[in-house]
Structure formats: structure tokens, C-alpha cells
Design a protein around this motif. Structure first.
Motif, short mmCIF file in Angstrom:
data_model
loop_
_atom_site.label_atom_id
_atom_site.label_comp_id
_atom_site.label_asym_id
_atom_site.label_seq_id
_atom_site.Cartn_x
_atom_site.Cartn_y
_atom_site.Cartn_z
N TRP A 61 0.80 -1.22 -0.06
CA TRP A 61 0.04 -0.11 0.64
C TRP A 61 0.92 0.97 -0.15
O TRP A 61 0.95 2.28 0.91
CB TRP A 61 -1.49 -0.54 1.37
N PRO A 62 1.59 1.81 -1.38
CA PRO A 62 2.32 2.56 -1.18
C PRO A 62 2.09 4.31 -1.29
O PRO A 62 0.29 4.05 -1.58
CB PRO A 62 2.81 2.35 -1.78
N ILE A 63 1.85 5.56 -0.90
CA ILE A 63 1.65 6.26 -0.48
C ILE A 63 1.59 7.63 -1.82
O ILE A 63 2.57 7.01 -2.57
CB ILE A 63 2.26 7.08 0.63
N VAL A 64 0.36 7.08 -2.64
CA VAL A 64 0.54 7.97 -3.61
C VAL A 64 0.23 9.09 -3.59
O VAL A 64 0.32 9.94 -5.39
CB VAL A 64 0.16 6.99 -4.56
N GLN A 65 -0.27 10.00 -2.90
CA GLN A 65 -0.49 11.23 -2.21
C GLN A 65 -0.34 11.93 -0.96
O GLN A 65 -0.72 10.96 -0.30
CB GLN A 65 -2.01 11.92 -2.96
N LEU A 66 0.19 12.38 -0.77
CA LEU A 66 0.85 13.37 -0.31
C LEU A 66 0.55 14.82 -0.42
O LEU A 66 1.00 15.37 -0.46
CB LEU A 66 1.73 13.11 1.18
N GLN A 67 0.15 15.49 1.32
CA GLN A 67 -0.86 17.09 1.01
C GLN A 67 -0.34 17.51 2.48
O GLN A 67 -0.94 16.79 3.35
CB GLN A 67 -1.65 17.58 0.73
N VAL A 68 0.77 18.09 2.70
CA VAL A 68 0.51 18.55 4.23
C VAL A 68 0.63 20.69 4.39
O VAL A 68 1.42 21.00 3.37
CB VAL A 68 2.00 18.54 5.15
N LYS A 69 -0.09 21.01 4.66
CA LYS A 69 -0.37 22.29 5.47
C LYS A 69 0.47 22.50 6.68
O LYS A 69 0.02 22.19 8.20
CB LYS A 69 -1.57 22.46 5.72
N TYR A 70 1.74 22.87 6.58
CA TYR A 70 1.84 23.98 7.96
C TYR A 70 1.54 24.97 8.41
O TYR A 70 0.97 25.97 8.09
CB TYR A 70 3.32 23.86 7.97
N LEU A 71 0.40 24.45 9.81
CA LEU A 71 0.28 26.30 10.57
C LEU A 71 0.92 26.26 11.28
O LEU A 71 0.99 27.91 11.75
CB LEU A 71 -0.83 25.79 11.09
N LYS A 94 -8.07 6.81 1.72
CA LYS A 94 -7.57 8.04 1.91
C LYS A 94 -8.16 8.24 3.37
O LYS A 94 -8.97 8.39 3.93
CB LYS A 94 -8.84 9.20 0.61
N LEU A 95 -6.81 9.46 3.84
CA LEU A 95 -6.79 9.39 5.75
C LEU A 95 -6.60 11.05 5.52
O LEU A 95 -5.49 11.68 4.86
CB LEU A 95 -6.16 9.04 6.34
N ASP A 96 -7.35 12.10 6.44
CA ASP A 96 -6.90 13.41 6.70
C ASP A 96 -6.63 12.95 7.88
O ASP A 96 -7.06 12.63 8.95
CB ASP A 96 -8.51 13.97 6.62
N TYR A 97 -6.03 14.45 8.63
CA TYR A 97 -4.85 14.33 9.63
C TYR A 97 -4.90 15.93 9.87
O TYR A 97 -4.70 16.25 9.93
CB TYR A 97 -3.28 14.17 9.82
N GLU A 98 -5.12 15.55 11.51
CA GLU A 98 -4.61 17.11 12.48
C GLU A 98 -3.21 16.70 13.18
O GLU A 98 -3.55 15.38 14.33
CB GLU A 98 -5.81 17.29 12.89
N ILE A 99 -2.48 17.42 13.31
CA ILE A 99 -1.55 17.60 14.67
C ILE A 99 -1.66 18.39 15.59
O ILE A 99 -1.81 19.90 15.23
CB ILE A 99 -0.27 17.29 14.37
N ILE A 100 -1.96 17.84 16.75
CA ILE A 100 -2.66 18.98 17.56
C ILE A 100 -1.36 19.41 18.92
O ILE A 100 -1.48 17.68 19.18
CB ILE A 100 -4.19 18.67 18.26
N ARG A 109 -2.28 20.22 9.47
CA ARG A 109 -3.16 19.73 8.58
C ARG A 109 -2.83 19.03 7.57
O ARG A 109 -1.62 18.95 6.98
CB ARG A 109 -3.88 20.53 8.23
N ALA A 110 -3.19 17.16 7.24
CA ALA A 110 -2.13 16.74 6.12
C ALA A 110 -3.19 15.43 5.74
O ALA A 110 -4.40 15.34 6.28
CB ALA A 110 -0.83 16.17 6.32
N SER A 111 -3.11 15.54 4.37
CA SER A 111 -3.92 13.40 3.98
C SER A 111 -2.85 13.24 2.94
O SER A 111 -2.21 13.35 2.33
CB SER A 111 -4.77 14.75 3.08
N THR A 112 -3.05 12.27 3.08
CA THR A 112 -2.52 10.55 2.21
C THR A 112 -3.36 10.02 2.37
O THR A 112 -4.86 10.32 2.14
CB THR A 112 -1.92 10.37 3.70
N MET A 113 -3.35 9.39 0.68
CA MET A 113 -3.65 8.46 0.13
C MET A 113 -2.76 7.32 -0.62
O MET A 113 -1.46 7.72 -1.05
CB MET A 113 -4.29 9.35 -1.62
N GLN A 114 -3.22 6.56 -0.36
CA GLN A 114 -2.41 5.19 -0.22
C GLN A 114 -3.13 4.46 -1.23
O GLN A 114 -4.68 3.81 -1.32
CB GLN A 114 -2.15 4.17 0.98
#
Length: 145
Positions: A61-71, A94-100, A109-114
Motif C-alpha cells: 500500500w504505497p503512498i501515492v499522494q501526500l498533502q501537508v499544510k503547516y500552520l 484516504k486519510l486526513d490528519y490534524e496534529i494538535i 493538517r495533512a492528507s494521504t492516499m494509498q
């Protein structure tokens, strides 16, 4: 970020280690991706279907897309949590993330697609394997029970 429509939220806690910060005492940007991976692996462990299980079933299950927004920046010794939101699991993962941080501020905030790749012929799957979907359905049922 409104996440009420997500079927699953997983929370992973971690402490920012010294070796992840730079001379400014903030986390180097590349380490945030490591935190996403750590949270995703912990979630899969809780799900009962790890990357090793996936491989044993004939898929990677490789990561095929990654988006990261640094706040904002995480700092050495800070307790942070990574929220993982399951957005899609039938066509891909597809997962979305928040680091708090400790104060409740969203740092990243980030998202990945595998995509599932069948090992036997290296063919990309346009629907996730049946065993994966069964694991997710069982997990969701257990979470809603």
C-alpha cells in the motif's frame, strides 16, 4: 476543520523528541510526515490489520499522494496528538490528519492516499481488496457497538 462526516477518528499521542528539532527548537518539517506514519501504523495495529498482514495477503500500500499544510511549529518535549480521519477505504485508503498541541491548537493538517498494489503482478487495484474492506467493516461495527 469539520470532520463530522468521517466514519472513524483515531487519536495517537506522542512527545516531540530532541532529535526531531532543529537549532530553533522546532520540529523540522519532514518529521511531521513521520508522525502521520506513526499514527497510521498505530491505527492499523488497533484495526488488527497491519502492513505485514497486508503483505501476507498479497498487497502493498504505497503512498501515492501526500498533502501537508503547516500552520505552526511543534517544539521539543511538547505533547502532541495526531487525529486520523478515515475518508475513503473502498477505492483507496484516504486519510486526513490534524496534529494538535497541548493547548489545543492545530499545528498541521495533512492528507494521504494509498493505493493497493497486488504483489503477484504489481498491478494497481482500483478497488481495495475484499479482506481490507471486511476488516474495516468489522472495525466500524465494533466502534459503533
Amino acid at each position: 476543520m469539520k470532520k463530522n462526516n468521517f466514519p472513524l477518528v483515531w487519536v495517537h499521542h506522542l512527545t516531540v523528541p530532541f532529535f526531531d528539532v532543529d537549532a530553533m527548537q522546532v520540529v523540522w518539517h519532514g518529521h511531521y510526515v513521520k508522525y502521520l506514519e506513526e499514527a497510521r501504523c498505530a491505527w492499523l495495529e488497533d484495526l488488527g490489520y497491519t502492513y505485514l498482514d497486508m503483505r501476507d495477503d498479497g498487497y502493498v500500500w504505497p503512498i501515492v499522494q501526500l498533502q501537508v499544510k503547516y500552520l505552526s511549529s511543534a517544539r521539543f518535549g511538547e505533547q502532541v496528538l495526531v487525529r486520523v480521519y478515515l475518508r475513503e477505504y473502498e477505492s483507496s485508503l484516504k486519510l486526513d490528519y490534524e496534529i494538535i498541541n497541548e493547548a489545543g491548537a492545530c499545528l498541521t493538517r495533512a492528507s494521504t492516499m494509498q493505493a493497493a498494489i497486488r504483489l503477484a503482478d504489481q498491478e494497481t487495484q482500483f478497488q481495495t481488496p475484499k479482506v481490507w474492506q471486511e476488516k474495516i467493516h468489522a472495525y466500524l461495527e465494533n466502534q459503533n457497538a
